[in-house]
Design a protein around this motif. Structure first.
Motif, PDB file in Angstrom:
ATOM      1  N   ALA A 106      34.630  93.675  54.922  1.00  0.00           N
ATOM      2  CA  ALA A 106      35.931  93.447  55.564  1.00  0.00           C
ATOM      3  C   ALA A 106      37.064  93.713  54.575  1.00  0.00           C
ATOM      4  O   ALA A 106      37.278  94.842  54.186  1.00  0.00           O
ATOM      5  N   ASP A 107      37.761  92.668  54.134  1.00  0.00           N
ATOM      6  CA  ASP A 107      38.909  92.817  53.239  1.00  0.00           C
ATOM      7  C   ASP A 107      38.565  92.634  51.766  1.00  0.00           C
ATOM      8  O   ASP A 107      39.462  92.460  50.940  1.00  0.00           O
ATOM      9  N   TRP A 108      37.284  92.649  51.421  1.00  0.00           N
ATOM     10  CA  TRP A 108      36.853  92.306  50.074  1.00  0.00           C
ATOM     11  C   TRP A 108      35.864  93.313  49.507  1.00  0.00           C
ATOM     12  O   TRP A 108      35.168  94.004  50.240  1.00  0.00           O
ATOM     13  N   TYR A 109      35.789  93.309  48.192  1.00  0.00           N
ATOM     14  CA  TYR A 109      34.699  93.957  47.464  1.00  0.00           C
ATOM     15  C   TYR A 109      33.995  92.867  46.664  1.00  0.00           C
ATOM     16  O   TYR A 109      34.647  91.947  46.156  1.00  0.00           O
ATOM     17  N   VAL A 110      32.690  92.979  46.531  1.00  0.00           N
ATOM     18  CA  VAL A 110      31.922  92.109  45.647  1.00  0.00           C
ATOM     19  C   VAL A 110      31.287  93.020  44.601  1.00  0.00           C
ATOM     20  O   VAL A 110      30.598  93.979  44.936  1.00  0.00           O
ATOM     21  N   VAL A 111      31.562  92.724  43.327  1.00  0.00           N
ATOM     22  CA  VAL A 111      31.007  93.497  42.217  1.00  0.00           C
ATOM     23  C   VAL A 111      30.176  92.555  41.367  1.00  0.00           C
ATOM     24  O   VAL A 111      30.657  91.500  40.937  1.00  0.00           O
ATOM     25  N   GLY A 160      17.618  87.152  27.265  1.00  0.00           N
ATOM     26  CA  GLY A 160      17.798  87.042  28.707  1.00  0.00           C
ATOM     27  C   GLY A 160      18.883  87.962  29.215  1.00  0.00           C
ATOM     28  O   GLY A 160      19.300  88.896  28.543  1.00  0.00           O
ATOM     29  N   THR A 161      19.347  87.665  30.403  1.00  0.00           N
ATOM     30  CA  THR A 161      20.380  88.475  31.041  1.00  0.00           C
ATOM     31  C   THR A 161      21.420  87.541  31.659  1.00  0.00           C
ATOM     32  O   THR A 161      21.065  86.584  32.340  1.00  0.00           O
ATOM     33  N   SER A 162      22.678  87.842  31.401  1.00  0.00           N
ATOM     34  CA  SER A 162      23.777  87.109  32.028  1.00  0.00           C
ATOM     35  C   SER A 162      24.278  87.925  33.212  1.00  0.00           C
ATOM     36  O   SER A 162      24.322  89.158  33.149  1.00  0.00           O
ATOM     37  N   HIS A 163      24.672  87.232  34.285  1.00  0.00           N
ATOM     38  CA  HIS A 163      25.167  87.891  35.502  1.00  0.00           C
ATOM     39  C   HIS A 163      26.491  87.268  35.911  1.00  0.00           C
ATOM     40  O   HIS A 163      26.676  86.052  35.764  1.00  0.00           O
ATOM     41  N   TRP A 164      27.394  88.097  36.450  1.00  0.00           N
ATOM     42  CA  TRP A 164      28.678  87.620  36.957  1.00  0.00           C
ATOM     43  C   TRP A 164      28.933  88.281  38.291  1.00  0.00           C
ATOM     44  O   TRP A 164      28.608  89.454  38.494  1.00  0.00           O
ATOM     45  N   PHE A 165      29.543  87.542  39.198  1.00  0.00           N
ATOM     46  CA  PHE A 165      29.870  88.034  40.533  1.00  0.00           C
ATOM     47  C   PHE A 165      31.380  87.920  40.720  1.00  0.00           C
ATOM     48  O   PHE A 165      31.945  86.837  40.555  1.00  0.00           O
ATOM     49  N   TYR A 166      32.015  89.017  41.069  1.00  0.00           N
ATOM     50  CA  TYR A 166      33.468  89.067  41.217  1.00  0.00           C
ATOM     51  C   TYR A 166      33.840  89.407  42.647  1.00  0.00           C
ATOM     52  O   TYR A 166      33.264  90.320  43.240  1.00  0.00           O
ATOM     53  N   LEU A 167      34.832  88.697  43.165  1.00  0.00           N
ATOM     54  CA  LEU A 167      35.401  88.993  44.475  1.00  0.00           C
ATOM     55  C   LEU A 167      36.754  89.656  44.230  1.00  0.00           C
ATOM     56  O   LEU A 167      37.613  89.090  43.554  1.00  0.00           O
ATOM     57  N   LYS A 182      40.044  87.907  42.920  1.00  0.00           N
ATOM     58  CA  LYS A 182      40.344  86.681  43.652  1.00  0.00           C
ATOM     59  C   LYS A 182      39.449  85.521  43.227  1.00  0.00           C
ATOM     60  O   LYS A 182      39.846  84.374  43.327  1.00  0.00           O
ATOM     61  N   ASP A 183      38.225  85.821  42.784  1.00  0.00           N
ATOM     62  CA  ASP A 183      37.310  84.758  42.389  1.00  0.00           C
ATOM     63  C   ASP A 183      36.190  85.355  41.553  1.00  0.00           C
ATOM     64  O   ASP A 183      35.963  86.575  41.575  1.00  0.00           O
ATOM     65  N   ALA A 184      35.507  84.498  40.829  1.00  0.00           N
ATOM     66  CA  ALA A 184      34.347  84.910  40.031  1.00  0.00           C
ATOM     67  C   ALA A 184      33.422  83.715  39.889  1.00  0.00           C
ATOM     68  O   ALA A 184      33.869  82.567  39.876  1.00  0.00           O
ATOM     69  N   CYS A 185      32.129  83.988  39.797  1.00  0.00           N
ATOM     70  CA  CYS A 185      31.161  82.923  39.551  1.00  0.00           C
ATOM     71  C   CYS A 185      29.959  83.533  38.840  1.00  0.00           C
ATOM     72  O   CYS A 185      29.811  84.755  38.772  1.00  0.00           O
ATOM     73  N   SER A 186      29.122  82.665  38.327  1.00  0.00           N
ATOM     74  CA  SER A 186      27.970  83.134  37.560  1.00  0.00           C
ATOM     75  C   SER A 186      26.828  82.137  37.688  1.00  0.00           C
ATOM     76  O   SER A 186      27.046  80.930  37.552  1.00  0.00           O
ATOM     77  N   PRO A 187      25.608  82.621  37.921  1.00  0.00           N
ATOM     78  CA  PRO A 187      24.452  81.716  37.912  1.00  0.00           C
ATOM     79  C   PRO A 187      24.025  81.465  36.467  1.00  0.00           C
ATOM     80  O   PRO A 187      24.505  82.139  35.550  1.00  0.00           O
ATOM     81  N   LYS A 208      41.360  76.894  44.073  1.00  0.00           N
ATOM     82  CA  LYS A 208      40.892  77.526  45.302  1.00  0.00           C
ATOM     83  C   LYS A 208      39.846  78.582  44.976  1.00  0.00           C
ATOM     84  O   LYS A 208      40.047  79.435  44.117  1.00  0.00           O
ATOM     85  N   ARG A 209      38.721  78.527  45.688  1.00  0.00           N
ATOM     86  CA  ARG A 209      37.601  79.445  45.472  1.00  0.00           C
ATOM     87  C   ARG A 209      37.296  80.182  46.766  1.00  0.00           C
ATOM     88  O   ARG A 209      37.595  79.693  47.862  1.00  0.00           O
ATOM     89  N   TYR A 210      36.666  81.350  46.646  1.00  0.00           N
ATOM     90  CA  TYR A 210      36.282  82.154  47.808  1.00  0.00           C
ATOM     91  C   TYR A 210      34.802  82.524  47.796  1.00  0.00           C
ATOM     92  O   TYR A 210      34.272  82.946  48.808  1.00  0.00           O
ATOM     93  N   LEU A 211      34.157  82.412  46.645  1.00  0.00           N
ATOM     94  CA  LEU A 211      32.731  82.714  46.540  1.00  0.00           C
ATOM     95  C   LEU A 211      31.948  81.424  46.434  1.00  0.00           C
ATOM     96  O   LEU A 211      32.294  80.530  45.652  1.00  0.00           O
ATOM     97  N   ARG A 212      30.876  81.338  47.222  1.00  0.00           N
ATOM     98  CA  ARG A 212      30.005  80.167  47.171  1.00  0.00           C
ATOM     99  C   ARG A 212      28.605  80.649  46.770  1.00  0.00           C
ATOM    100  O   ARG A 212      27.964  81.407  47.506  1.00  0.00           O
ATOM    101  N   LEU A 213      28.150  80.213  45.590  1.00  0.00           N
ATOM    102  CA  LEU A 213      26.842  80.591  45.065  1.00  0.00           C
ATOM    103  C   LEU A 213      25.917  79.394  45.156  1.00  0.00           C
ATOM    104  O   LEU A 213      26.233  78.323  44.632  1.00  0.00           O
TER     105      LEU A 213
END
Length: 134
Positions: A48-53, A62-69, A77-82, A126-131
């Protein structure tokens, strides 16, 4: 949500702090103002109105991961990481219009990443990503 191939990463100049672990996000080979963690784009989607990278950084233990909105105006707009894992992203599947489910190589854990368009409040604002771990 659909998979895309619009984003890539560019190394930062030598004067930039922590440049070994961060990169500038490119959109269709043009620079954006967005600096992200990681040295590789693991996956990217349009919804829709977003990209997720999704980016990752592979290091010895190990490996680090990040998710960006990112919105369509190319603003983060937001970012999170497991938590860090020993494996790369795998088994990505779309479970709803704004939700994907995935795992990491060598792990039985499954995760879901959902976009909440209206947002929600957390201790970080305010957050937009829920992990969530599934």
């Amino acid at each position: 949500m659909e998979a895309i191939a619009h984003f890539s990463l560019e190394k930062l100049p030598s004067y930039y702090p922590m440049r070994e672990y961060k990169r500038r996000l490119l959109f269709k080979d043009s620079q954006t103002a967005i600096i992200v963690h990681g040295d590789e784009v693991a996956a990217q989607f349009s919804c829709a109105d977003w990209y997720v990278v999704m980016t990752q950084y592979d290091y010895f233990d190990g490996t680090s991961h990040w998710f960006y909105l990112i919105d369509k105006q190319l603003r983060r707009k937001d970012a999170c990481s497991p938590p860090d894992s020993f494996g790369f992203l795998q088994d990505v599947e779309f479970v709803a219009d704004a939700c994907i489910q995935f795992g990491f190589y060598g792990s039985e854990q499954q995760w879901s990443l959902a976009i909440v368009p209206q947002g929600f409040w957390s201790l970080r604002g305010k957050r937009y990503l829920r992990l969530n771990r599934v």
